[in-house]
Design a protein around this motif. Structure first.
Motif, short mmCIF file in Angstrom:
data_model
loop_
_atom_site.label_atom_id
_atom_site.label_comp_id
_atom_site.label_asym_id
_atom_site.label_seq_id
_atom_site.Cartn_x
_atom_site.Cartn_y
_atom_site.Cartn_z
N ARG A 199 0.81 -1.21 0.00
CA ARG A 199 0.00 0.00 0.00
C ARG A 199 0.85 1.27 0.00
NH1 ARG A 199 -4.82 -1.69 4.31
NH2 ARG A 199 -5.19 -3.78 3.45
N THR A 200 2.07 1.17 -0.48
CA THR A 200 2.93 2.34 -0.64
C THR A 200 3.54 2.29 -2.04
OG1 THR A 200 4.88 1.18 0.24
CG2 THR A 200 3.53 2.39 1.82
N TRP A 201 3.82 3.46 -2.60
CA TRP A 201 4.42 3.52 -3.93
C TRP A 201 5.92 3.32 -3.86
CZ3 TRP A 201 1.50 3.28 -8.14
CH2 TRP A 201 0.19 3.73 -8.09
N SER A 202 6.44 2.50 -4.75
CA SER A 202 7.87 2.25 -4.86
C SER A 202 8.31 2.54 -6.30
CB SER A 202 8.20 0.79 -4.50
OG SER A 202 7.79 0.51 -3.17
N ALA A 203 9.56 2.91 -6.45
CA ALA A 203 10.04 3.37 -7.76
C ALA A 203 10.35 2.21 -8.70
CB ALA A 203 11.29 4.23 -7.58
N LEU A 204 10.14 2.46 -9.98
CA LEU A 204 10.58 1.57 -11.05
C LEU A 204 11.05 2.43 -12.22
CD1 LEU A 204 8.24 1.57 -13.51
CD2 LEU A 204 7.01 0.19 -11.84
N ARG A 205 11.61 1.80 -13.24
CA ARG A 205 12.08 2.53 -14.42
C ARG A 205 11.87 1.66 -15.64
NH1 ARG A 205 17.04 2.54 -13.45
NH2 ARG A 205 17.76 1.16 -15.12
N VAL A 206 11.40 2.25 -16.72
CA VAL A 206 11.23 1.53 -17.97
C VAL A 206 12.06 2.23 -19.04
CG1 VAL A 206 9.61 0.59 -19.65
CG2 VAL A 206 8.84 0.98 -17.30
N ARG A 207 12.89 1.46 -19.74
CA ARG A 207 13.71 2.00 -20.82
C ARG A 207 13.27 1.38 -22.14
NH1 ARG A 207 18.68 4.43 -21.29
NH2 ARG A 207 19.05 4.19 -19.04
N THR A 208 13.06 2.21 -23.14
CA THR A 208 12.64 1.72 -24.45
C THR A 208 13.88 1.32 -25.26
OG1 THR A 208 12.77 3.82 -25.66
CG2 THR A 208 10.77 3.40 -24.37
N ALA A 209 13.66 0.55 -26.32
CA ALA A 209 14.75 0.14 -27.20
C ALA A 209 15.42 1.34 -27.85
CB ALA A 209 14.22 -0.82 -28.27
N GLU A 210 14.67 2.46 -27.96
CA GLU A 210 15.22 3.67 -28.56
C GLU A 210 16.02 4.51 -27.56
OE1 GLU A 210 11.86 2.04 -30.67
OE2 GLU A 210 11.98 2.85 -28.63
N GLY A 211 16.02 4.10 -26.29
CA GLY A 211 16.80 4.80 -25.28
C GLY A 211 16.03 5.76 -24.40
N GLU A 212 14.72 5.92 -24.64
CA GLU A 212 13.94 6.81 -23.79
C GLU A 212 13.63 6.11 -22.46
OE1 GLU A 212 10.21 9.92 -24.22
OE2 GLU A 212 10.37 8.23 -25.62
N VAL A 213 13.65 6.89 -21.39
CA VAL A 213 13.43 6.33 -20.06
C VAL A 213 12.16 6.92 -19.46
CG1 VAL A 213 14.33 6.13 -17.70
CG2 VAL A 213 15.89 5.94 -19.66
N PHE A 214 11.30 6.04 -18.96
CA PHE A 214 10.08 6.46 -18.27
C PHE A 214 10.21 6.08 -16.79
CE2 PHE A 214 7.66 5.35 -22.41
CZ PHE A 214 8.09 6.54 -23.00
N PRO A 215 10.50 7.03 -15.91
CA PRO A 215 10.45 6.71 -14.48
C PRO A 215 9.01 6.43 -14.08
CG PRO A 215 11.66 8.76 -14.91
CD PRO A 215 10.92 8.42 -16.16
N GLY A 216 8.82 5.53 -13.15
CA GLY A 216 7.47 5.18 -12.74
C GLY A 216 7.38 4.70 -11.31
N TRP A 217 6.21 4.20 -10.98
CA TRP A 217 5.91 3.79 -9.62
C TRP A 217 5.06 2.53 -9.63
CZ3 TRP A 217 8.33 6.54 -5.90
CH2 TRP A 217 8.82 7.81 -6.27
N TRP A 218 5.11 1.78 -8.52
CA TRP A 218 4.25 0.62 -8.37
C TRP A 218 3.88 0.44 -6.91
CZ3 TRP A 218 5.22 -4.17 -5.86
CH2 TRP A 218 6.51 -4.33 -5.35
N ARG A 219 2.72 -0.18 -6.71
CA ARG A 219 2.27 -0.49 -5.35
C ARG A 219 1.53 -1.82 -5.39
NH1 ARG A 219 -2.84 0.80 -3.30
NH2 ARG A 219 -2.06 2.01 -1.53
#
Length: 261
Positions: A199-219
């Protein structure tokens, strides 16, 4: 204005986001909160699961947007909020029949829907999954080598790790506007901590094959996992209510007993 990519933001001005979840048990009996277009679409859906998913998703979106904007949640007001579909299938937010300057993402799974609302017109993605067994073939076919190693190192939590990675991929693919039409291995998920408090948000990161990075969260809330990401990242999504029903919800598949409405 339709949701953009988020690359036009000023430095240090990451978009604020909010989230809200609802379960199918909370759907109102009447449909007076739907717009005329939404009512027509719902009436055309014969299969119970598709109709319930549609109604639950739109109900959740309307409540989330109303709360984010400080609007009342009575049916007349909610009918002014409409989720239409882009050609990609992604929801587009309309207020009083006009495109709204807020990005939205909508997801549902096993009787639970989650909506993510952005303060500005930026592409955002969210996904909800349940922790369920994933086969070795699933992990091998849909996850990258690095992600497979992460699942393998998780031991007894391997299924949770596999579902978390899959959910984060789905969120990122919504940001990209492709959904599962794009190879899931073309986006790679990294998670620093697989066993944070629930029930708390924790960090994640997604990187595309083109090199773009999307920081994100999960719970995680019991059986449910929720992920969210968007270009440039920002603080975790803010809750639109003090306690979310997803925290005590159980997966539901009621449509099985009545597949056709």
């Amino acid at each position: 204005m339709t949701p953009g990519t988020g690359h036009d933001r000023e430095p240090g001005q990451e978009p604020a986001t909010w989230w809200l979840a609802r379960g199918e048990d909370q759907l109102p009996a009447s449909a007076d909160w739907l717009s005329a277009g939404e009512r027509g679409r719902a009436d055309a859906l014969r299969y119970t699961k598709r109709r319930t998913d549609f109604l639950l998703g739109r109900w959740t979106l309307k409540l989330a947007v109303a709360k984010a904007l400080g609007w009342r949640d009575d049916p007349a007001v909610l009918a002014r909020i409409e989720g239409r579909n882009a050609p990609s299938g992604a929801p587009l937010l309309y207020l009083d029949g006009q495109p709204a300057d807020h990005g939205v993402s909508l997801t549902d799974r096993a009787g639970c829907a989650v909506c993510l609302v952005a303060a500005r017109a930026v592409a955002v993605g969210c996904d909800v999954e349940i922790v369920e067994p994933r086969s070795d073939a699933f992990v091998r076919d849909y996850l990258t080598q690095a992600e497979q190693r992460l699942v393998g190192a998780a031991g007894p939590a391997g299924d949770a790790a596999a579902n978390l990675i899959w959910s984060a991929k789905e969120s990122a693919l919504k940001v990209l506007g492709t959904g599962l039409r794009r190879d899931t291995r073309s986006v790679e998920v990294a998670v620093a901590e697989l066993s944070p408090p629930e029930r708390t948000w924790s960090a994640l990161r997604v990187r595309t094959a083109e090199g773009e990075v999307f920081p994100g969260w999960w719970r995680r809330s019991g059986t449910f996992l929720v992920t969210a990401c968007w270009p440039g990242g920002g603080p975790p999504p803010a809750a639109l209510e003090e306690q979310s029903p997803i925290d005590t919800m159980l997966p539901s598949h009621r449509w099985v007993d009545r597949p056709v409405s």
